[in-house]
Design a protein around this motif. Structure first.
Motif, PDB file in Angstrom:
ATOM      1  N   ILE A 109       0.767  -1.020  -0.218  1.00 57.94           N
ATOM      2  CA  ILE A 109       0.136  -0.696  -0.392  1.00 57.94           C
ATOM      3  C   ILE A 109       0.673   0.953   0.052  1.00 57.94           C
ATOM      4  N   HIS A 110       1.347   2.100  -0.580  1.00 57.40           N
ATOM      5  CA  HIS A 110       1.296   2.913  -1.776  1.00 57.40           C
ATOM      6  C   HIS A 110       1.260   4.653  -0.773  1.00 57.40           C
ATOM      7  N   LEU A 111       1.559   5.146   0.451  1.00 58.26           N
ATOM      8  CA  LEU A 111       0.413   6.576   0.415  1.00 58.26           C
ATOM      9  C   LEU A 111       1.499   7.469   0.581  1.00 58.26           C
ATOM     10  N   GLY A 112       2.596   7.131   0.500  1.00 60.41           N
ATOM     11  CA  GLY A 112       4.082   7.845   1.162  1.00 60.41           C
ATOM     12  C   GLY A 112       4.425   8.558  -0.483  1.00 60.41           C
ATOM     13  N   LYS A 113       5.348   9.740  -0.867  1.00 60.62           N
ATOM     14  CA  LYS A 113       6.430  10.323  -2.195  1.00 60.62           C
ATOM     15  C   LYS A 113       7.119   9.314  -2.138  1.00 60.62           C
ATOM     16  N   VAL A 125      -1.416  -4.625  -5.188  1.00 61.47           N
ATOM     17  CA  VAL A 125      -0.189  -3.224  -5.145  1.00 61.47           C
ATOM     18  C   VAL A 125      -1.371  -2.115  -5.011  1.00 61.47           C
ATOM     19  N   ARG A 126      -1.630  -0.860  -4.308  1.00 57.06           N
ATOM     20  CA  ARG A 126      -2.309   0.062  -3.886  1.00 57.06           C
ATOM     21  C   ARG A 126      -1.229   1.091  -3.868  1.00 57.06           C
ATOM     22  N   VAL A 127      -1.940   2.134  -5.214  1.00 60.01           N
ATOM     23  CA  VAL A 127      -0.952   3.310  -5.042  1.00 60.01           C
ATOM     24  C   VAL A 127      -1.623   4.587  -5.027  1.00 60.01           C
ATOM     25  N   GLY A 128      -2.111   4.982  -3.285  1.00 57.00           N
ATOM     26  CA  GLY A 128      -2.681   6.150  -2.850  1.00 57.00           C
ATOM     27  C   GLY A 128      -2.709   7.387  -4.231  1.00 57.00           C
ATOM     28  N   ALA A 129      -3.805   8.523  -3.694  1.00 55.69           N
ATOM     29  CA  ALA A 129      -3.560   9.175  -4.491  1.00 55.69           C
ATOM     30  C   ALA A 129      -2.653  10.216  -4.170  1.00 55.69           C
ATOM     31  N   ASN A 130      -1.815  10.899  -2.951  1.00 49.74           N
ATOM     32  CA  ASN A 130      -0.969  11.083  -3.039  1.00 49.74           C
ATOM     33  C   ASN A 130       0.846  10.590  -2.826  1.00 49.74           C
ATOM     34  N   ALA A 131       0.388   9.747  -3.199  1.00 49.60           N
ATOM     35  CA  ALA A 131       2.152   8.592  -3.374  1.00 49.60           C
ATOM     36  C   ALA A 131       2.510   9.129  -4.615  1.00 49.60           C
ATOM     37  N   GLU A 132       2.922  10.368  -4.786  1.00 47.57           N
ATOM     38  CA  GLU A 132       3.891  10.817  -6.049  1.00 47.57           C
ATOM     39  C   GLU A 132       5.024   9.630  -6.689  1.00 47.57           C
ATOM     40  N   ASN A 133       5.295   9.639  -7.731  1.00 46.13           N
ATOM     41  CA  ASN A 133       6.501   8.340  -7.736  1.00 46.13           C
ATOM     42  C   ASN A 133       6.340   7.277  -7.348  1.00 46.13           C
ATOM     43  N   ALA A 134       5.590   6.683  -6.795  1.00 41.55           N
ATOM     44  CA  ALA A 134       5.431   5.561  -6.528  1.00 41.55           C
ATOM     45  C   ALA A 134       5.527   3.771  -7.922  1.00 41.55           C
ATOM     46  N   ARG A 135       6.525   3.308  -7.175  1.00 41.66           N
ATOM     47  CA  ARG A 135       7.152   2.171  -7.909  1.00 41.66           C
ATOM     48  C   ARG A 135       6.740   1.446  -8.130  1.00 41.66           C
ATOM     49  N   ASN A 136       6.554   0.102  -8.112  1.00 40.72           N
ATOM     50  CA  ASN A 136       6.386  -1.122  -7.773  1.00 40.72           C
ATOM     51  C   ASN A 136       6.990  -2.138  -8.701  1.00 40.72           C
ATOM     52  N   MET A 188      -4.463  -4.788  -9.322  1.00 44.87           N
ATOM     53  CA  MET A 188      -3.952  -3.429  -9.337  1.00 44.87           C
ATOM     54  C   MET A 188      -4.574  -1.973  -8.449  1.00 44.87           C
ATOM     55  N   ASP A 189      -4.523  -1.444  -7.793  1.00 41.17           N
ATOM     56  CA  ASP A 189      -5.514  -0.381  -7.829  1.00 41.17           C
ATOM     57  C   ASP A 189      -4.759   1.437  -7.908  1.00 41.17           C
ATOM     58  N   VAL A 190      -4.468   1.450  -8.680  1.00 38.48           N
ATOM     59  CA  VAL A 190      -3.245   2.717  -8.950  1.00 38.48           C
ATOM     60  C   VAL A 190      -4.587   4.435  -9.150  1.00 38.48           C
ATOM     61  N   ASN A 191      -3.611   5.112  -7.951  1.00 33.29           N
ATOM     62  CA  ASN A 191      -4.473   6.811  -8.244  1.00 33.29           C
ATOM     63  C   ASN A 191      -3.931   7.334  -7.986  1.00 33.29           C
ATOM     64  N   ASN A 192      -3.142   7.219  -8.356  1.00 36.84           N
ATOM     65  CA  ASN A 192      -1.513   8.489  -9.328  1.00 36.84           C
ATOM     66  C   ASN A 192      -0.946   8.219 -10.389  1.00 36.84           C
ATOM     67  N   ILE A 213       4.616   3.962 -11.443  1.00 36.86           N
ATOM     68  CA  ILE A 213       4.785   3.219 -12.763  1.00 36.86           C
ATOM     69  C   ILE A 213       5.180   1.954 -11.719  1.00 36.86           C
ATOM     70  N   VAL A 214       4.141   0.872 -11.884  1.00 32.36           N
ATOM     71  CA  VAL A 214       3.877  -0.716 -11.770  1.00 32.36           C
ATOM     72  C   VAL A 214       4.308  -1.842 -12.483  1.00 32.36           C
ATOM     73  N   GLU A 215       4.644  -2.099 -12.465  1.00 35.50           N
ATOM     74  CA  GLU A 215       5.302  -3.724 -13.195  1.00 35.50           C
ATOM     75  C   GLU A 215       4.592  -5.009 -12.771  1.00 35.50           C
ATOM     76  N   HIS A 216       4.380  -5.950 -13.498  1.00 37.27           N
ATOM     77  CA  HIS A 216       3.959  -6.959 -13.050  1.00 37.27           C
ATOM     78  C   HIS A 216       4.550  -8.089 -14.004  1.00 37.27           C
TER      79      HIS A 216
END
Lengths: 478, 258
Positions: free
Chosen positions: A345-349, A373-384, A405-409, A413-416
């Motif tokens: 769960i990605h919350l931070g930048k 893999v969840r990317v929150g709205a504020n998680a700038e530049n999250a990478r998975n 995958m649940d990407v909100n930003n 970049i999310v790769e599988h």
């Protein structure tokens, strides 16, 4: 080494399948508020903890067993389980006071509790059925301000820390099994690493179910304060029994700024016999939170045991620049079922997560990877980056991958990546032609396949894990 | 009087099939220590089947005949025991085994051989020394032995790796199955050099090949022509040259006439 493995493979089905004949303080089967009060009073718990248990229990009664996993779980009668079993001699003050039978058990398991552990540099907390038996090296660790003790001791001596963090990562109402654990948990381990301390040795807990008809509900709580580091190992075994035993644990990890926790598990609960009788139900909630900036959690698991595994060690990446890793090898043979994976769960930048899952299925088993893999709205530049590989032995087993995958930003970049392969007859014959038996060839190939994950384990565990992989797959190629 | 040479391998009237289709139809061959036998023949004659059957590939079924190796009934032994008895196959298409390092693979193989012969496992130091020596012998690159078994190897590298393994395991009988296919002339020379260096009065080789080219480098004592599951003609090196010149058709005609 190959010879030893072969010997073990041919001589043993499940070498940890012995029971220990020791006096046990076991409460009658059944679950209600009185039972919870009884557990709490046996442990001399403060009122707030009893309230925590009761709150969880009341909530649990409103919940249903989850049915979304790809598992066939027989109905479990929660009233037919005993929720507390303890070796009768309580709270040994020194090694001399520990029941010799119990020491014998741990010696058989290869965990000498004596200070000879100094040689391998591991501090051990051993949990038998419900009670933590002995924690080694407490004094050595205390010099650095590190707390490593049983959960009960932590409640007694460090109530503020426990109160602050208990349920802070896995809330009491998180899920069915977590709620059950919160209501009836018996013991477990507690770790606190103070600011700026690098734990000088591996910390290790060994869990053992012994009494029959008991559930084991331990909790582990690890708190790594700012700029600290700890590597934590967990191993588990159980005797062979015809009936199923329930294991519903919770692990919570809190990692503050610039701190790192490495958590490794070799799970080898009794998997049941070749026909699918018996075995442990392993329904575990493990979750860590990277609270501060630059914090890091690394989960490594080798899952070879249990009749049914339901387990998703997860990370909440709250702090900016925090990172998380999940390395997993899950093996199923015969009638075993595993539905395991992770949640990131990605919350931070600038948060990063890496998932590497290696599933191995044999016999008529089913092995599923389930990951979110969840990317929150504020998680700038999250990478998975996720990689899920499945290896099949034979044509009657199943391998499944369920990536969510649940990407909100938009900057994420999310790769599988996923692969499925089979050990081919050509590979086996090639090994045969070099003098290597089919059994050894499978071991060689499987260990090669799982190497990337095994290499993440501390040395002693890696050797054990390699042997386990081979033993688990015994007779899987005809 | 010359002493009667010790017989290493004796194949008598061997019949074998795959998926119910008969490929070998009464093959007989005798090999003595120190000999190099070349087996040639057109596509589909059963050359590779012979190597598979001798090494115990479970895909093939032996329906009739006998094979003995130093008096032992070879067909009774599982493939790994045949290997430990000293039969080595250099595969036509060596398989890749991802994740298994060459070092680990070879050490396991060698120690299995030693165990079979009631010898203690080789120590790590001794093993690495042997490995270094054999690498030099077959001009094997260090970087190849550091990789996983055959993974990402070129065709030539795979073949060289087979010869390297042969050098490591020191077989009594090596079967080279189309070792020349896919090799350029330099690789061919290196591979052939390796084979020649490993030749001794105690061991023997069966060289299966489609072309005479390899036999310029590995000089056979006998050349056999395999056609339709049987050895239809045997001779010396000159037979190979004749085949090179005239092709296989005249042999086919000769056989079909009978």
């Amino acid at each position: 080494m190959a010879e030893d493995i072969l010997h073990e493979v041919t001589q043993n089905e499940y070498k940890y399948g012995f029971t220990t004949d020791i006096e046990t303080d076991i409460i009658p089967t059944g679950l209600n508020e009185d039972v919870i009060r009884l557990i709490s009073s046996k442990k001399n718990e403060p009122e707030w903890l009893l309230e925590f248990r009761l709150k969880a229990f009341r909530h649990w009664q409103t919940m249903k067993m989850p049915d979304w996993a790809l598992l066939k779980i027989p109905e479990i009668d929660y009233q037919s389980i005993s929720y507390y079993a303890a070796p009768r001699k309580n709270a040994p003050k020194s090694l001399d006071e520990v029941d010799p039978e119990l020491l014998n058990t741990f010696n058989k398991l290869g965990i000498p509790l004596e200070e000879q552990m100094a040689l391998s540099g591991i501090a051990v907390d051993a949990v038998m059925d419900s009670v933590s038996v002995k924690t080694t090296f407490k004094e050595t660790l205390a010099e650095k301000g590190i707390i490593f003790c049983s959960f009960s001791e932590a409640v007694e001596h460090h109530p503020d820390l426990v109160k602050k963090y208990l349920g802070s990562v896995v809330p009491y109402n998180d899920n069915f099994y977590a709620a059950l654990n919160c209501a009836v948990f018996s013991d477990g381990s507690f770790v606190y690493i103070p600011k700026g301390v690098r734990c000088p040795m591996e910390l290790s807990t060994y869990f053992r179910i012994n009494a029959s008809n008991t559930g084991q509900f331990e909790r582990t709580l690890i708190v790594a304060d700012e700029d600290s580091y700890v590597s934590y190992l967990e191993g588990c075994t159980a005797p062979m029994r015809d009936e199923n035993q329930l294991h519903a644990a919770i692990v919570e990890i809190v990692v503050q700024k610039n701190a790192e926790v490495k958590y490794s598990t070799v799970q080898n609960w009794y998997p049941g016999d070749k026909n699918g009788n018996g075995g442990v139900y392993n329904f575990v909630t493990k979750r860590g939170i990277c609270k501060g900036e630059n914090s890091k959690i690394s989960w490594t698991q080798v899952e070879t045991g249990s009749a049914i595994t339901w387990k998703y060690p997860s990370c909440i990446l709250q702090g900016d620049n925090s990172s998380a890793e999940f390395y997993s090898v899950a093996v199923t043979n015969n009638f075993q079922q595993a539905d395991t994976g992770t949640k990131m769960i990605h919350l931070g930048k600038n948060t990063k997560s890496h998932i590497l899952s290696k599933g191995i299925s044999a016999g008529v088993s089913n092995n599923s990877y389930r990951g979110l893999v969840r990317v929150g709205a504020n998680a700038e530049n999250a990478r998975n980056f996720s990689q899920c590989d499945s290896l099949l032995l034979g044509d009657k087993c199943g391998a499944h991958t369920f990536p969510y995958m649940d990407v909100n930003n938009d900057t994420a970049i999310v790769e599988h990546e996923a692969t499925t392969s089979k050990i081919s007859e050509d590979q086996i014959f090639y090994c045969n032609q070099r003098g290597i038996s089919t059994e050894d060839a499978v071991g060689l190939i499987v260990n090669g396949y799982a190497k990337e994950v095994i290499n993440k384990l501390p040395m002693e565990f890696a050797v054990e894990a390699q042997k386990l992989l081979q033993i688990t797959l015994e007779g899987s190629v005809g | 009087m010359r002493p009667i040479p010790n017989i290493m391998l004796e194949i008598k009237d061997l019949h074998a099939s795959i998926n119910g289709k008969e490929i070998l139809k009464g093959l007989s061959l005798t090999v003595h220590p120190g000999e190099i036998h070349a087996i040639m023949g057109p596509n589909g004659a059963g050359k590779s089947t012979l190597s598979s059957v001798l090494t115990g590939n479970p895909a093939f079924e032996v329906t009739h005949g006998k094979v003995s190796f130093y008096g032992k009934d070879l067909l009774e032994l599982p493939p790994e025991d045949r290997a430990c008895e000293g039969i080595f196959l250099s595969f036509q298409y060596p398989v890749e085994i991802p994740g298994v390092s060459m070092v680990n693979f070879m050490r396991t193989a060698i120690n299995e051989h030693r165990k079979y012969n009631n010898l203690p496992p080789l120590s790590a130091t001794d093993f690495l020394r042997v490995m270094r020596e054999k690498k030099e012998l077959v001009e094997m690159d260090n970087k190849l032995t550091n990789r996983s078994v055959n993974e990402g190897f070129s065709g030539g590298e795979k073949k060289r790796n087979e010869i390297f393994q042969m050098a490591m395991l020191e077989p009594r009988l090596s079967i080279l199955d189309e070792t020349d296919s896919g090799l350029d002339i330099d690789a061919l020379r290196i591979v052939a050099n390796g084979v020649n260096k490993l030749k001794s009065p105690e061991n023997a080789s069966i060289v299966i090949t489609h072309y005479q080219r390899l036999l310029d480098y590995i000089i056979p004592d006998f050349v056999h022509v395999l056609y339709d599951g049987r050895i239809v003609k045997s001779g010396t090196k000159e037979l190979a040259l004749e085949l090179e010149k005239k092709g296989y058709d005249w042999i086919k005609q000769e056989v079909d006439k009978k």
